[in-house]
Design a protein around this motif. Structure first.
Motif, PDB file in Angstrom:
ATOM      1  N   LYS A  66      -0.010  -3.797  -7.654  1.00 47.23           N
ATOM      2  CA  LYS A  66      -0.632  -4.358  -6.454  1.00 47.23           C
ATOM      3  C   LYS A  66      -1.114  -3.240  -5.526  1.00 47.23           C
ATOM      4  N   TRP A  70      -4.919  -2.599  -4.318  1.00 47.43           N
ATOM      5  CA  TRP A  70      -5.283  -2.534  -2.902  1.00 47.43           C
ATOM      6  C   TRP A  70      -6.161  -1.317  -2.656  1.00 47.43           C
ATOM      7  N   GLN A  77      -5.334  -3.418   5.167  1.00 50.37           N
ATOM      8  CA  GLN A  77      -3.874  -3.375   5.218  1.00 50.37           C
ATOM      9  C   GLN A  77      -3.354  -4.658   5.857  1.00 50.37           C
TER      10      GLN A  77
END
Ligand SMILES: [Zn+2]
Length: 80
Positions: A66, A70, A77
């Motif tokens: 993950k 990202w 964020q």
């Protein structure tokens, strides 16, 4: 609804229509990532799993994947 500016390529694009089975982060991905960039990630995902030897049966492996996703997609964020 079309995406105004994809977080990876910076361009407007078509949204992902298919289910991603990503749980609560799925709406966020679909709001920020265009179809071609998601396809790029789908390829990159396989490479990363092999290179880092991630075990997706373990929470730690899933978290690492993950985090990689990202960064790859430049997703905003968020608090967990
Ligand atoms: Zn894109």
């Amino acid at each position: 609804m079309a995406i105004d500016q994809c977080t990876r390529c910076g361009k407007p694009g078509d949204p992902i229509e298919e289910p991603l089975y990503m749980g609560k982060i799925e709406p966020l991905i679909k709001a920020h990532v265009c179809v071609p960039c998601w396809a790029e990630w789908a390829n990159q995902r396989v490479i990363i799993i092999n290179e880092l030897r991630l075990n997706l049966g373990e929470a730690d492996g899933r978290k690492q994947l993950k985090d990689q996703m990202w960064t790859f997609l430049s997703l905003p964020q968020q608090d967990e």
